[in-house]
Design a protein around this motif. Structure first.
Motif: not given
Length: 323
Positions: A3-26
Motif C-alpha cells: 500500500g505504500l505510495l511512491t512520491v511519483a504516485e502522490i505527485i500524480a494523485r495531487l495533480g502536479y505536473s509529472k515534470d515537477l522533478t525534472v528540475n530541483a527547487p531553488a
C-alpha cells in the motif's frame, strides 16, 4: 508494507505536473543540515556475537548505572493476556474478514508483563516508568546492509563485504558490530527529518531521484504537500524511503550521521516495590492501526497501509512462549 505510495504516485494523485522533478527547487528553499562525521572505522576482523553484554556504566561514585547506551538485559518472569478471546488479527485489506477473525486494529489486546531486576541494583517508586530498547526489524537491518554494500561498490572501494558480524570502531560506542549499530543504536523506523532528506539527496546517482528528494523536503507548497502525504500520513521510515530511491547510496558514515539515535519506549510501572523489589510489572496494548494518503476532498484514506507498533510487536514476539 503493501500500500505504500511512491512520491511519483502522490505527485500524480495531487495533480502536479509529472515534470515537477525534472528540475530541483531553488537552493534557498531547502533545509540546512549540519555536517556530522562519525569517523566510523571498519576493522579487519569480525566477531560473531553482539557486544551488548549487559555491562552497565559506572557513575562518579563507582556505582552501576543503566542507560540507553548501557541497557540492562532483563529476564522475563511472567507474561499473560489481560484481555480475553484473542483471535488473530487480519489485514484491513482482507475482504471479507474470515470467520473467527477480526479486522486489523479493531481489538483491544493488552499484555501483562513482569520482568526481573536481578542483580541490577535498580530501584523504583510509584509513578516511575521503565524504558524498553527494542531492535529495528531484522528485514530492515538486512536491507540497509545490502544498500551499504551497493554504496561501497559504487564508490569503487574494496573494504570487503559488510555483514552483521562486521566489526566497526566508533567514537561514541567504541568497538561494536555493524549489527549492534543498525539494530540497537540507530533508528531505522521513525520518520526522517527534512534536513536528513536533503543530505540523502546528495547521495543519489539519479538526477530525478535527487530532485524528488529535494522537492520532498523543500519549503515550497508542493514540498509541504508531498511531505504530508508521503512521510506523515504513510508513517514513512527512513529504511522504507531508501527502498523507494534505489540510486541513493549513502556511505555508512553519512547514513549514521543523518539517522536519529534509537530511543527507548517508556511504559508506566504497574507494580509496587512494597510487594516486590526484585521485579517490575507493566501492562501494554498491542498497537495495530491503518494509515495512508488521505484524500484532500473527502478526508478518507485512499491507500491503506497496515502498521504495527515497533516496540509492542517486538515484545509480543518474544513473549509468545508465555502468552
Amino acid at each position: 508494507p503493501a500500500g505504500l505510495l511512491t512520491v511519483a504516485e502522490i505527485i500524480a494523485r495531487l495533480g502536479y505536473s509529472k515534470d515537477l522533478t525534472v528540475n530541483a527547487p531553488a537552493g534557498d528553499m531547502l533545509p540546512r543540515s549540519k555536517s556530522v562525521d562519525w569517523n566510523i572505522e571498519l576493522l579487519a576482523d569480525s566477531i560473531s556475537t553482539l557486544s551488548m553484554n549487559g555491562n552497565g556504566a559506572t557513575n562518579e561514585n563507582g556505582e552501576l548505572e543503566w542507560t540507553v547506551e548501557h541497557p540492562y538485559q532483563a529476564k522475563v518472569r511472567q507474561a499473560s493476556w489481560l484481555t480475553s478471546n484473542q483471535p488473530e488479527e487480519v489485514s484491513s485489506t482482507t475482504s471479507p474478514v474470515p470467520d473467527g477473525k477480526i479486522a486489523w486494529g479493531e481489538s483491544k489486546r493488552v499484555v501483562h508483563l513482569e520482568i526481573s531486576l536481578g542483580d541490577s541494583g535498580i530501584s523504583y517508586t510509584p509513578g516511575d516508568s521503565v524504558g524498553f530498547l527494542c531492535p529495528n526489524p531484522e528485514e530492515l537491518v538486512n536491507f540497509v546492509i545490502e544498500r551499504l554494500n551497493e554504496s561501497q561498490k559504487a564508490d569503487g572501494k574494496d573494504n570487503g563485504t559488510l555483514t552483521l558480524d562486521s566489526k566497526i570502531k566508533t567514537e561514541k560506542y567504541g568497538v561494536i558490530t555493524l549489527s549492534e549499530l543498525l539494530t540497537y543504536k540507530l533508528d531505522l523506523c521513525s520518520a526522517p527529518k527534512k534536513a536528513s532528506i536533503a543530505a540523502l539527496a546528495s547521495c543519489c546517482t539519479d538526477t530525478i531521484e535527487a530532485n524528488t528528494m529535494k522537492w520532498l523536503c523543500c519549503k515550497a507548497n508542493e514540498g509541504k504537500k508531498l511531505w504530508q502525504h508521503y512521510i506523515e500520513e504513510q508513517r514513512m521510515g527512513i529504511a522504507e524511503l531508501l527502498y523507494h530511491f534505489p540510486s541513493c547510496k549513502p556511505t555508512l558514515n553519512s547514513l549514521a550521521a543523518i539517522l536519529n539515535p534509537a530511543s527507548p519506549r517508556y511504559y508506566s510501572i504497574a507494580s509496587s516495590p512494597l510487594l516486590n523489589r526484585t521485579s517490575v510489572v507493566v501492562a501494554f496494548s498491542l498497537v495495530r492501526y491503518t494509515c495512508g494518503m488521505v484524500s484532500q476532498d473527502s478526508n478518507v484514506i485512499v491507500s491503506k497501509i497496515d502498521r504495527k507498533g515497533i516496540c509492542t510487536s517486538y515484545l509480543e514476539s518474544v513473549l509468545r512462549h508465555w502468552i
